[in-house]
Each structure stands twice: as structure tokens, then as C-alpha cells.
Scaffold this motif. Structure first.
Motif, PDB file in Angstrom:
ATOM      1  N   UNK A 143      19.016  -1.472   0.245  1.00  0.00           N
ATOM      2  CA  UNK A 143      18.324  -1.112   1.487  1.00  0.00           C
ATOM      3  C   UNK A 143      17.623   0.240   1.312  1.00  0.00           C
ATOM      4  N   UNK A 144      16.299   0.319   1.525  1.00  0.00           N
ATOM      5  CA  UNK A 144      15.646   1.632   1.501  1.00  0.00           C
ATOM      6  C   UNK A 144      16.045   2.434   2.731  1.00  0.00           C
TER       7      UNK A 144
ATOM      8  N   UNK B 108      18.545   6.714   8.323  1.00  0.00           N
ATOM      9  CA  UNK B 108      17.727   5.690   8.957  1.00  0.00           C
ATOM     10  C   UNK B 108      17.297   4.667   7.914  1.00  0.00           C
ATOM     11  N   UNK B 109      17.133   3.428   8.368  1.00  0.00           N
ATOM     12  CA  UNK B 109      16.481   2.447   7.518  1.00  0.00           C
ATOM     13  C   UNK B 109      15.007   2.832   7.392  1.00  0.00           C
ATOM     14  N   UNK B 110      14.510   2.836   6.173  1.00  0.00           N
ATOM     15  CA  UNK B 110      13.129   3.246   5.901  1.00  0.00           C
ATOM     16  C   UNK B 110      12.195   2.063   6.145  1.00  0.00           C
ATOM     17  N   UNK B 111      12.112   1.679   7.427  1.00  0.00           N
ATOM     18  CA  UNK B 111      11.368   0.474   7.807  1.00  0.00           C
ATOM     19  C   UNK B 111      10.710   0.679   9.164  1.00  0.00           C
ATOM     20  N   UNK B 112       9.414   0.533   9.212  1.00  0.00           N
ATOM     21  CA  UNK B 112       8.686   0.691  10.466  1.00  0.00           C
ATOM     22  C   UNK B 112       9.062  -0.438  11.431  1.00  0.00           C
TER      23      UNK B 112
ATOM     24  N   UNK C 136       6.723  -1.999   7.279  1.00  0.00           N
ATOM     25  CA  UNK C 136       6.428  -1.188   6.095  1.00  0.00           C
ATOM     26  C   UNK C 136       7.383   0.001   6.006  1.00  0.00           C
ATOM     27  N   UNK C 137       7.583   0.523   4.793  1.00  0.00           N
ATOM     28  CA  UNK C 137       8.320   1.770   4.640  1.00  0.00           C
ATOM     29  C   UNK C 137       7.523   2.897   5.292  1.00  0.00           C
ATOM     30  N   UNK C 138       8.206   3.779   5.997  1.00  0.00           N
ATOM     31  CA  UNK C 138       7.522   4.863   6.694  1.00  0.00           C
ATOM     32  C   UNK C 138       7.503   6.153   5.874  1.00  0.00           C
ATOM     33  N   UNK C 139       8.265   6.189   4.771  1.00  0.00           N
ATOM     34  CA  UNK C 139       8.265   7.367   3.896  1.00  0.00           C
ATOM     35  C   UNK C 139       8.341   6.889   2.452  1.00  0.00           C
TER      36      UNK C 139
END
Length: 423
Positions: A63-64, A78-82, A87-90
Motif C-alpha cells: 500500500x502506498x 495516510x493512504x497515498x491515494x486521491x 491517483x497518488x497525491x505525492x
């Protein structure tokens, strides 16, 4: 999983592992559901986020995630998910940010997870509410002495209860610091291994392999003037070491030291100039902790495994190592050096030298271990015709279990089997 992958027979003193557990993609899929989604999984250390607004991104159990200290100084995950289109936010590995902006449609999140901006938000009607669309967090996120873990299950026990008696060994690491404050040294070792992730668990506590796999390192130490006694009859290692079951699948080796420890034990390889400082460090430990506790910190070393995939190597250097599957026959490994915040520049240099000399992709030990594990994985191509791995060494031994036995390997596999068999 409808069947067990181990044969555990205390009467016949046999323990066998079905090698399909090390090669099957279906088994890996079950592991992600039954183990990585239910256990406490290591995320990072508080010292990686020294100041407000600092963050690191990494994958945790596939999990990113964003590991961040927000503007108020609180550590979050936080989950790196918009929340918009996923999409990944970072995409940066680390840095300082007050907010994270998705490059796809520009949704912006504060570093406390709150959705702060939506371009063209006036076009949304009905029940659209930005307050409900902040970054998602894992179900649980807790720390023990600055080691932060996540759990994807809201029904999980507390981290403290999960760690149980393993906290005693974490405390031995923290006691190295006069202020009880340890820090991750900047930088990390990252490498891939063409082997199943569970083989790294075994390797991390398998002292049986040391004389054969790491003979070059042992010869290097001996040639440097480090006294290494010959093993006594029936022993594999020139030390008395125990394998300790800590419950919940956690376990450790517990060795009387023979390698020397940068924290307080001088050995010739460190040079004569290091001796006064190391004697001073030992004296401080005795004054602060008392002679018995100080001896425990200084003169023993251990490899602690927190089930399923965190290893704290408290030996020639303190190493934090985690590894995640990237397929049934591949894993990604990350390791960091950990040390007291107060230690001198010279002591930190010795710590990093030990970290690099023994561990890591350029060290004496890790390349040997990687080659051995990859040879195991290659040999497992014959698993259907040579199905069972033998893990009975030391089984039935009365009294204390030695770390050159396979007792601690059996601890892992029993817990693994228990979790894989319970839906």
C-alpha cells in the motif's frame, strides 16, 4: 486455505514445511488478506519526521502511504491515494510540505488529511461534501517508543498488546540512549532479493548458517585481531545463544556477545583510539542502569523478529529492517541504521561502519545471504518432486533452545500456519 502447509509432530520430533508455501502466487494472495491485512505492520520511526510538515512516502504491505508530521506536530499516516480518481497525491520520496496536490485534477489535501481544494467545485451537486473526502487513513495507527505501525483491521488488539514480551527487547535498544531517544540515521539501504519474503524471516535468525555462509567475514574478524573461540563439541557457533519465543509469532535470538558492539564493547577492529570513549559509554550505562542491566545492554546481542516482517538487529550495529513481497519469488528490502541521539561523531562513524561492513548490499554478510536465498528460490523450482523442507533441528531438546537450532523458525511457521488457516 483449506489445508495446512506444515507437519508438526512433537512425538516423532519432526517439523516439515510444504515448499508450495514459498512458490505459490495463490498463497501470497492469501497472505495479503490473512496476515498483512490483520497484523501490525511497521511504517516508520518518529525521528524520520523531526520537524512539523516533514513527510516520507513508502509502500507498506503493498500500500502506498504518506508518513507525515502535520502542521501541529502530530504524526499521521495516510493512504497515498486521491479520493477523486485514485491517483497518488505525492510522488516525492521525502520532503517538507504543508499540502499534497494531485497532479491529475488538482485536488489538494492539507498534511492533516483534510481536502482543502477542488478545482471547479461549484459543478458538484447533491451530497458532495469536502469534509467527507479527506485522505483515508489505516484503521489503526499506533506507536511504541517511536516505532510506528499501522493495522488495516479495526478489530485488531492494541499495538502494545500485540507486541507483548517483544517490548522487553525493544527496551534494551532504547536503553542505549541516555535520554531514551534513538534516531534513524539519514539514508537507507534498499535492494531486491529474488526469493520469497518468508525466507528472509528465517535467514534473519538462522545462526546455523553463520560458519558456512559467512566464513569470509569470520576470517576477516579473526585476521583483524578479534578473538573468536573454536566451537565446543556439538556447538555450531563459538557463543552461547538462545532462541526465545515471545508470543504472537515474535521471537528473538539472545546471544552472549563475541563480535563486539560499537555501543560499549571495544574490539581491535575499532582501533586503539576508540577504547577510551567506549569505556566511557559503558561507565555511563552502568551508572544509569546498574551493572546487571548495563551488562545486558553491552554484552549480549540479538536479532528480534516482530511478526510478520520487521527485524531489529541489535548486534554489531542496530539495524531496522523490513521486507515486503513483490511476487511469490521476489521481495523488496529496506534497512536503516538506528543510534542514540547523543552519540559523538566518532561513535556514529563506528556505528555506520559496522552497519555498512556487515549489513547491506555492499557488506560482508548481506551479499552472501542474498545469494543463499536466491539459490534456495531457484532450487524450489523442483518443489513438486521434492516437496518438504526439513526444519526439525533441535526439536525435542530439553531446556533452553539454542539459536543454532531451528526453534525460532518453527515459531514463525506455526504462527503463519495458524493465521493462514483461520478465515
Amino acid at each position: 486455505m483449506a489445508r495446512s502447509y506444515i507437519v508438526d509432530d512433537p512425538v516423532k520430533q519432526r517439523f516439515l514445511l510444504d515448499r508450495e508455501a514459498l512458490v505459490s502466487q495463490l498463497v501470497l494472495a492469501e497472505e495479503m488478506t490473512r496476515i498483512f491485512s490483520k497484523c501490525w505492520i511497521y511504517v516508520g520511526h518518529s525521528s524520520e519526521l523531526k520537524k512539523s510538515n516533514e513527510f516520507v512516502t513508502r509502500k507498506v504491505a503493498g500500500r502506498p502511504v504518506i508518513f507525515v508530521r502535520d502542521g501541529r506536530g502530530d504524526i499521521r499516516c495516510f493512504f497515498n491515494t486521491c479520493r477523486h480518481r485514485g491517483a497518488m497525491v505525492c510522488t516525492e520520496p521525502a520532503g517538507t510540505r504543508r499540502s499534497f496536490k494531485c497532479v491529475y485534477h488538482g485536488w489538494t489535501y492539507r498534511n492533516d488529511g483534510v481536502l482543502a481544494g477542488v478545482p471547479g467545485s461549484e459543478a458538484y451537486r447533491g451530497e458532495f461534501d469536502k469534509k467527507d473526502l479527506g485522505l483515508r487513513s489505516p484503521a489503526r495507527f499506533e506507536q511504541y517508543r517511536d516505532f510506528w505501525f499501522l493495522n488495516l483491521s479495526a478489530d485488531a488488539p492494541s499495538l502494545r498488546d500485540y507486541l507483548g514480551r517483544a517490548t522487553d527487547y525493544i527496551d534494551l535498544i532504547i536503553d542505549q540512549s541516555p535520554s531514551a531517544t534513538m534516531e534513524i540515521v539519514a539514508g537507507a539501504q534498499e535492494y531486491d532479493v529474488g526469493a520469497n519474503w518468508k525466507l528472509m524471516v528465517e535467514n534473519s535468525v538462522d545462526d546455523y548458517h553463520l560458519p558456512s555462509t559467512h566464513s569470509t567475514w569470520l576470517n576477516y574478524m579473526a585476521n583483524s585481531g578479534v578473538k573468536i573461540e573454536r566451537p565446543k563439541e556439538g556447538m555450531v557457533l563459538p557463543t552461547h545463544g538462545l532462541a526465545v519465543d515471545l508470543g504472537n509469532g515474535h521471537f528473538t535470538t539472545d546471544n552472549v556477545n563475541f563480535r563486539g558492539r560499537p555501543v560499549a564493547a571495544w574490539i581491535p577492529i575499532y582501533g586503539e583510539e576508540a577504547k577510551p570513549e567506549m569505556e566511557a559509554i559503558r561507565s555511563e550505562l552502568v551508572a544509569r542502569l546498574g551493572p546487571e542491566r548495563a551488562k545486558r545492554v553491552c554484552d549480549t546481542n540479538r536479532n528480534l523478529v516482530i511478526f510478520p516482517n520487521l527485524v531489529l538487529n541489535d548486534g554489531s550495529s542496530v539495524t531496522v529492517r523490513t521486507f515486503f513481497p513483490d511476487g511469490a519469488g521476489k521481495m523488496h528490502v529496506t534497512a536503516w541504521a538506528l543510534g542514540p541521539v547523543e552519540e559523538s561523531q566518532a561513535a556514529r562513524a563506528r556505528r555506520l561502519d559496522a552497519f555498512l561492513t556487515f549489513y547491506g548490499p555492499g557488506g560482508f554478510a548481506t551479499p552472501d545471504d542474498v545469494e543463499a536465498l536466491e539459490l534456495v528460490q531457484q532450487g524450489l523450482a523442483n518443489w513438486q518432486d521434492d516437496r518438504w523442507t526439513e526444519m526439525s533441528r533441535g526439536m525435542g531438546r530439553e531446556g533452553e533452545q539454542l539459536n543454532s537450532d531451528e526453534h525460532h523458525l518453527r515459531i514463525f511457521w506455526r504462527k503463519w500456519s495458524q493465521m493462514m488457516e483461520v478465515a
